[in-house]
Scaffold this motif. Structure first.
Motif, mmCIF file in Angstrom:
data_model
loop_
_atom_site.group_PDB
_atom_site.id
_atom_site.type_symbol
_atom_site.label_atom_id
_atom_site.label_comp_id
_atom_site.label_asym_id
_atom_site.label_seq_id
_atom_site.Cartn_x
_atom_site.Cartn_y
_atom_site.Cartn_z
ATOM 1 N N GLY A 100 -39.708 -57.139 15.597
ATOM 2 C CA GLY A 100 -39.153 -55.817 15.300
ATOM 3 C C GLY A 100 -38.006 -55.903 14.312
ATOM 4 O O GLY A 100 -37.877 -55.052 13.412
ATOM 5 N N VAL A 101 -37.163 -56.928 14.443
ATOM 6 C CA VAL A 101 -36.039 -57.094 13.505
ATOM 7 C C VAL A 101 -36.574 -57.375 12.097
ATOM 8 O O VAL A 101 -36.088 -56.820 11.105
ATOM 9 C CB VAL A 101 -35.096 -58.224 13.976
ATOM 10 N N ILE A 102 -37.580 -58.227 12.018
ATOM 11 C CA ILE A 102 -38.180 -58.534 10.710
ATOM 12 C C ILE A 102 -38.702 -57.253 10.062
ATOM 13 O O ILE A 102 -38.460 -56.976 8.876
ATOM 14 C CB ILE A 102 -39.319 -59.560 10.872
ATOM 15 N N ARG A 103 -39.396 -56.467 10.847
ATOM 16 C CA ARG A 103 -39.974 -55.222 10.306
ATOM 17 C C ARG A 103 -38.907 -54.190 9.965
ATOM 18 O O ARG A 103 -39.055 -53.426 9.004
ATOM 19 C CB ARG A 103 -40.989 -54.648 11.304
ATOM 20 N N ALA A 104 -37.854 -54.153 10.757
ATOM 21 C CA ALA A 104 -36.766 -53.211 10.460
ATOM 22 C C ALA A 104 -36.106 -53.572 9.126
ATOM 23 O O ALA A 104 -35.880 -52.711 8.276
ATOM 24 C CB ALA A 104 -35.748 -53.215 11.593
ATOM 25 N N ALA A 105 -35.817 -54.864 8.945
ATOM 26 C CA ALA A 105 -35.193 -55.304 7.693
ATOM 27 C C ALA A 105 -36.131 -55.031 6.514
ATOM 28 O O ALA A 105 -35.690 -54.623 5.431
ATOM 29 C CB ALA A 105 -34.851 -56.789 7.776
ATOM 30 N N GLY A 106 -37.421 -55.240 6.732
ATOM 31 C CA GLY A 106 -38.398 -54.990 5.674
ATOM 32 C C GLY A 106 -38.492 -53.524 5.307
ATOM 33 O O GLY A 106 -38.595 -53.165 4.128
ATOM 34 N N ALA A 107 -38.433 -52.653 6.297
ATOM 35 C CA ALA A 107 -38.531 -51.209 6.021
ATOM 36 C C ALA A 107 -37.304 -50.728 5.249
ATOM 37 O O ALA A 107 -37.426 -49.981 4.265
ATOM 38 C CB ALA A 107 -38.672 -50.434 7.330
ATOM 39 N N VAL A 108 -36.120 -51.165 5.663
ATOM 40 C CA VAL A 108 -34.904 -50.758 4.935
ATOM 41 C C VAL A 108 -34.977 -51.299 3.502
ATOM 42 O O VAL A 108 -34.685 -50.582 2.533
ATOM 43 C CB VAL A 108 -33.629 -51.251 5.659
ATOM 44 N N GLY A 109 -35.401 -52.544 3.361
ATOM 45 C CA GLY A 109 -35.531 -53.132 2.023
ATOM 46 C C GLY A 109 -36.501 -52.343 1.154
ATOM 47 O O GLY A 109 -36.226 -52.067 -0.018
ATOM 48 N N THR A 110 -37.616 -51.977 1.723
ATOM 49 C CA THR A 110 -38.621 -51.228 0.945
ATOM 50 C C THR A 110 -38.045 -49.918 0.418
ATOM 51 O O THR A 110 -38.298 -49.531 -0.728
ATOM 52 C CB THR A 110 -39.859 -50.934 1.802
ATOM 53 N N PHE A 111 -37.220 -49.268 1.247
ATOM 54 C CA PHE A 111 -36.687 -47.977 0.767
ATOM 55 C C PHE A 111 -35.493 -48.150 -0.160
ATOM 56 O O PHE A 111 -35.215 -47.253 -0.970
ATOM 57 C CB PHE A 111 -36.474 -47.007 1.941
ATOM 58 N N GLN A 112 -34.845 -49.281 -0.125
ATOM 59 C CA GLN A 112 -33.886 -49.594 -1.195
ATOM 60 C C GLN A 112 -34.647 -49.652 -2.532
ATOM 61 O O GLN A 112 -34.152 -49.207 -3.567
ATOM 62 C CB GLN A 112 -33.230 -50.956 -0.929
ATOM 63 N N MET A 113 -35.847 -50.209 -2.481
ATOM 64 C CA MET A 113 -36.689 -50.307 -3.683
ATOM 65 C C MET A 113 -37.200 -48.924 -4.106
ATOM 66 O O MET A 113 -37.052 -48.525 -5.274
ATOM 67 C CB MET A 113 -37.868 -51.243 -3.402
ATOM 68 N N MET A 114 -37.793 -48.205 -3.166
ATOM 69 C CA MET A 114 -38.426 -46.936 -3.534
ATOM 70 C C MET A 114 -37.395 -45.893 -3.983
ATOM 71 O O MET A 114 -37.667 -45.096 -4.884
ATOM 72 C CB MET A 114 -39.246 -46.392 -2.361
ATOM 73 N N ASN A 115 -36.230 -45.885 -3.369
ATOM 74 C CA ASN A 115 -35.207 -44.916 -3.779
ATOM 75 C C ASN A 115 -34.801 -45.148 -5.231
ATOM 76 O O ASN A 115 -34.694 -44.209 -6.021
ATOM 77 C CB ASN A 115 -33.978 -45.016 -2.879
ATOM 78 N N ARG A 116 -34.580 -46.404 -5.595
ATOM 79 C CA ARG A 116 -34.186 -46.707 -6.980
ATOM 80 C C ARG A 116 -35.322 -46.384 -7.951
ATOM 81 O O ARG A 116 -35.099 -45.858 -9.044
ATOM 82 C CB ARG A 116 -33.763 -48.168 -7.093
ATOM 83 N N ALA A 117 -36.535 -46.697 -7.532
ATOM 84 C CA ALA A 117 -37.690 -46.417 -8.392
ATOM 85 C C ALA A 117 -37.839 -44.915 -8.642
ATOM 86 O O ALA A 117 -37.966 -44.472 -9.790
ATOM 87 C CB ALA A 117 -38.956 -46.969 -7.737
#
Lengths: 207, 117
Positions: B68-85
């Motif tokens: 769950g921690v791995i997936r949580a970090a991955g989800a936050v990371g993905t939206f750091q990417m998508m927000n900038r994009a």
């Protein structure tokens, strides 16, 4: 740690290996040296620890800092002004992609308690300058194939579009998985979307 | 915004109680399992307070495990990417903001970008 956990970490590490190799190589509009430099500028801007010793053009350096730290303030006029100063729209797609992808990977590592990887050594080579057929401005400020939106945001540069989907699938959900409102992938979909919504709110991103 | 819609859709599909204002005010409650630990982890990760993040990570790990921690970090990371994009792309989701999204934006105290109005 069970097999599935090891597998998830290994899958993500394999994705990052891939992205690090790609970051180091010449891209579509930037050399390997420039690509790594864009990543360096973005990291330093986010950590407020800028060396100021950059080989990029002034406009590319400024753009990298802005996208890394205050993307929510970007507007069409700024994108157009970058173009007038020499940062054309397709290179802008690649520059944005490098910073956005780096942000995803660095955030993941910090989140799991691991120091982000050092940036790779740039590799020699020339940018391909390969244009994507059909990419044009379609309800966005940067060229896309089809109407601009999340799934095709980097579609003006094919290699960056492929990278986005690889990262998106490894760290979050693949496009087919996005259709499943009940999926559990370590976390339930509602938990994953709560994280997504809170992150977008923090970044003041309207999308 | 789009992912507040996705949050709402995933909650509706699973009969989970949600007041979407928890997205802007984490002191609110909602029916998403372990929402408090998830939000605390997200906020500390984004703010960059490493000591607070270490504590939040362990609290989250206690309820969702390593995966769950791995997936949580991955989800936050993905939206750091998508927000900038998406902020740089300047995409408009349709010719005009649809009424449902406008209501959601009001609920979240968000002002649509000028090019959407």
């Amino acid at each position: 740690m069970d097999d599935r956990q090891i597998s998830t970490r290994q899958q993500i590490e394999a994705m990052v290996d891939n992205q690090w190799q790609r970051l180091a190589r010449a891209g579509t509009w930037f050399s390997g040296q420039e690509r790594v430099e864009i990543a360096k500028v973005a990291r330093e801007a986010q950590s407020h620890d800028e060396s100021g010793l950059y080989v990029l053009t002034e406009v590319a350096t400024e753009a990298a800092k802005k996208i890394a730290t205050e993307a929510h303030t970007i507007d069409q006029q700024w994108v157009e002004e970058c173009g007038e100063r020499g940062l054309a729209l397709l290179p802008m797609v690649e520059l944005t992609a490098i910073i956005a992808q780096l942000s995803a990977i660095d955030t993941y590592y910090v989140g799991v308690g691991v120091t982000p990887r050092n940036l790779p050594e740039p590799q020699p080579g020339e940018p391909s300058q390969e244009e994507v057929k059909g990419a044009k401005l379609m309800r966005g400020w940067l060229p896309t194939r089809g109407v601009a939106g999340a799934p095709n945001c980097f579609s003006g540069v094919a290699a960056e579009a492929d990278a986005l989907h690889e990262i998106h699938g490894a760290l979050y959900l693949s496009m087919p998985e996005m259709m499943d409102m009940n999926i559990t992938k370590g976390l339930h979909r509602s938990q994953i979307e709560l994280l997504a919504a809170r992150t977008s709110n923090y970044n003041d991103c309207f999308y | 915004m789009a992912h507040s819609s996705m949050l709402r859709a995933s909650c509706e599909a699973n009969q989970i109680q949600l007041d979407v204002s928890v997205v802007i005010d984490p002191t609110q409650s909602c029916g998403v399992t372990h929402y408090r630990e998830l939000l605390t982890f997200t906020d500390n990760l984004l703010v960059g307070d490493s000591e607070a993040l270490n504590g939040a990570r362990e609290q989250l790990r206690a309820v969702v495990g390593d995966e769950g921690v791995i997936r949580a970090a991955g989800a936050v990371g993905t939206f750091q990417m998508m927000n900038r994009a998406l902020d740089t792309l300047g995409a408009q989701l349709g010719k005009e903001l649809n009424p449902e999204l406008r209501l959601l934006a009001d609920k979240l105290n968000m002002t649509p970008p000028a090019h959407w109005v």
